[in-house]
Design a protein around this motif. Structure first.
Motif, PDB file in Angstrom:
ATOM      1  N   GLU A  68       0.833  -1.210   0.000  1.00 21.79           N
ATOM      2  CA  GLU A  68       0.000   0.000   0.000  1.00 21.79           C
ATOM      3  C   GLU A  68       0.865   1.257   0.000  1.00 21.79           C
ATOM      4  O   GLU A  68       0.595   2.205  -0.733  1.00 21.79           O
ATOM      5  CB  GLU A  68      -0.921   0.004   1.223  1.00 21.79           C
ATOM      6  N   GLN A  70       3.966   1.509  -1.035  1.00 20.46           N
ATOM      7  CA  GLN A  70       4.650   1.602  -2.323  1.00 20.46           C
ATOM      8  C   GLN A  70       3.724   2.174  -3.386  1.00 20.46           C
ATOM      9  O   GLN A  70       4.141   3.006  -4.197  1.00 20.46           O
ATOM     10  CB  GLN A  70       5.174   0.227  -2.758  1.00 20.46           C
ATOM     11  N   ALA A  71       2.469   1.747  -3.391  1.00 17.75           N
ATOM     12  CA  ALA A  71       1.505   2.267  -4.371  1.00 17.75           C
ATOM     13  C   ALA A  71       1.299   3.758  -4.158  1.00 17.75           C
ATOM     14  O   ALA A  71       1.232   4.529  -5.117  1.00 17.75           O
ATOM     15  CB  ALA A  71       0.176   1.519  -4.264  1.00 17.75           C
ATOM     16  N   ARG A  72       1.203   4.172  -2.876  1.00 13.84           N
ATOM     17  CA  ARG A  72       1.056   5.604  -2.595  1.00 13.84           C
ATOM     18  C   ARG A  72       2.282   6.386  -3.053  1.00 13.84           C
ATOM     19  O   ARG A  72       2.149   7.483  -3.601  1.00 13.84           O
ATOM     20  CB  ARG A  72       0.847   5.840  -1.099  1.00 13.84           C
ATOM     21  N   GLU A  74       4.335   5.585  -5.475  1.00 16.78           N
ATOM     22  CA  GLU A  74       4.301   5.650  -6.936  1.00 16.78           C
ATOM     23  C   GLU A  74       3.325   6.719  -7.400  1.00 16.78           C
ATOM     24  O   GLU A  74       3.620   7.485  -8.320  1.00 16.78           O
ATOM     25  CB  GLU A  74       3.937   4.283  -7.522  1.00 16.78           C
ATOM     26  N   LYS A  75       2.150   6.793  -6.769  1.00 13.47           N
ATOM     27  CA  LYS A  75       1.161   7.799  -7.124  1.00 13.47           C
ATOM     28  C   LYS A  75       1.711   9.191  -6.838  1.00 13.47           C
ATOM     29  O   LYS A  75       1.572  10.109  -7.654  1.00 13.47           O
ATOM     30  CB  LYS A  75      -0.135   7.563  -6.340  1.00 13.47           C
TER      31      LYS A  75
END
Length: 102
Positions: A68, A70-72, A74-75
Protein backbone atom coordinates in the motif's frame (compact mmCIF):
# COMPACT_ATOMS: atom_id res chain seq x y z
CA UNK A 1 34.28 -0.74 2.06
CA UNK A 2 32.67 -3.47 4.18
CA UNK A 3 29.27 -3.19 5.78
CA UNK A 4 29.39 -3.40 9.56
CA UNK A 5 26.92 -5.85 11.09
CA UNK A 6 25.73 -5.65 14.65
CA UNK A 7 24.15 -8.42 16.73
CA UNK A 8 21.11 -7.33 18.72
CA UNK A 9 19.01 -9.43 21.07
CA UNK A 10 15.29 -8.89 20.72
CA UNK A 11 12.21 -10.54 22.21
CA UNK A 12 9.14 -11.27 20.09
CA UNK A 13 6.13 -12.95 21.72
CA UNK A 14 8.29 -14.08 24.62
CA UNK A 15 10.96 -15.71 22.45
CA UNK A 16 14.46 -14.22 22.34
CA UNK A 17 16.27 -13.86 19.02
CA UNK A 18 19.74 -12.63 18.14
CA UNK A 19 19.48 -10.57 14.98
CA UNK A 20 22.49 -9.59 12.88
CA UNK A 21 21.83 -6.45 10.93
CA UNK A 22 23.67 -3.66 9.14
CA UNK A 23 21.27 -1.15 10.73
CA UNK A 24 21.79 0.30 14.17
CA UNK A 25 20.54 -1.52 17.28
CA UNK A 26 17.78 1.00 17.96
CA UNK A 27 16.28 0.50 14.49
CA UNK A 28 16.52 -3.28 14.84
CA UNK A 29 14.69 -3.10 18.18
CA UNK A 30 12.00 -0.87 16.67
CA UNK A 31 11.49 -3.36 13.84
CA UNK A 32 11.28 -6.23 16.34
CA UNK A 33 8.74 -4.28 18.42
CA UNK A 34 6.68 -3.59 15.28
CA UNK A 35 6.75 -7.26 14.28
CA UNK A 36 5.89 -8.29 17.84
CA UNK A 37 2.87 -5.97 17.85
CA UNK A 38 1.72 -7.29 14.48
CA UNK A 39 2.10 -10.87 15.68
CA UNK A 40 0.16 -10.07 18.87
CA UNK A 41 -2.70 -8.84 16.67
CA UNK A 42 -2.88 -12.19 14.85
CA UNK A 43 -4.87 -14.98 16.53
CA UNK A 44 -2.84 -17.72 18.28
CA UNK A 45 -3.11 -20.07 21.26
CA UNK A 46 0.55 -20.18 22.28
CA UNK A 47 1.62 -23.40 20.57
CA UNK A 48 4.54 -23.39 18.14
CA UNK A 49 2.21 -24.19 15.27
CA UNK A 50 0.03 -21.23 16.24
CA UNK A 51 3.12 -19.02 16.51
CA UNK A 52 4.12 -20.07 12.98
CA UNK A 53 0.60 -19.32 11.73
CA UNK A 54 0.72 -15.98 13.56
CA UNK A 55 4.10 -15.19 12.00
CA UNK A 56 2.80 -15.99 8.52
CA UNK A 57 -0.37 -13.92 8.96
CA UNK A 58 1.67 -11.06 10.42
CA UNK A 59 4.09 -11.24 7.51
CA UNK A 60 1.18 -11.08 5.09
CA UNK A 61 -0.24 -8.04 6.90
CA UNK A 62 3.13 -6.29 6.95
CA UNK A 63 3.68 -7.07 3.26
CA UNK A 64 0.20 -5.75 2.48
CA UNK A 65 0.99 -2.49 4.29
CA UNK A 66 4.30 -2.26 2.41
CA UNK A 67 2.54 -2.69 -0.94
CA UNK A 68 0.00 0.00 0.00
CA UNK A 69 2.80 2.43 0.89
CA UNK A 70 4.65 1.60 -2.32
CA UNK A 71 1.51 2.27 -4.37
CA UNK A 72 1.06 5.60 -2.59
CA UNK A 73 4.69 6.51 -3.24
CA UNK A 74 4.30 5.65 -6.94
CA UNK A 75 1.16 7.80 -7.12
CA UNK A 76 2.97 10.65 -5.33
CA UNK A 77 5.88 10.32 -7.78
CA UNK A 78 3.44 10.61 -10.69
CA UNK A 79 1.80 13.71 -9.18
CA UNK A 80 5.21 15.25 -8.46
CA UNK A 81 6.34 14.59 -12.02
CA UNK A 82 3.17 16.23 -13.39
CA UNK A 83 3.71 19.25 -11.13
CA UNK A 84 7.34 19.54 -12.22
CA UNK A 85 6.23 19.49 -15.87
CA UNK A 86 3.63 22.19 -15.19
CA UNK A 87 6.15 24.37 -13.34
CA UNK A 88 8.66 23.96 -16.15
CA UNK A 89 5.98 24.95 -18.67
CA UNK A 90 5.00 28.03 -16.65
CA UNK A 91 8.64 29.06 -16.22
CA UNK A 92 9.13 28.62 -19.95
CA UNK A 93 6.18 30.89 -20.70
CA UNK A 94 7.43 33.50 -18.24
CA UNK A 95 10.87 33.37 -19.85
CA UNK A 96 9.26 33.80 -23.28
CA UNK A 97 7.32 36.85 -22.08
CA UNK A 98 10.39 38.38 -20.47
CA UNK A 99 12.53 37.71 -23.54
CA UNK A 100 10.03 39.35 -25.91
CA UNK A 101 10.17 42.54 -23.83
CA UNK A 102 13.97 42.87 -23.93
Amino acid sequence: MSISTESVRVVILGDEYTVKSDTNAETTRKVADFVGKKMAEAPHNGSSRDKLKSAILSSMNIAGELFEYQARCEKNDEVLSELQDRVASIVGRIDDVLNTHD
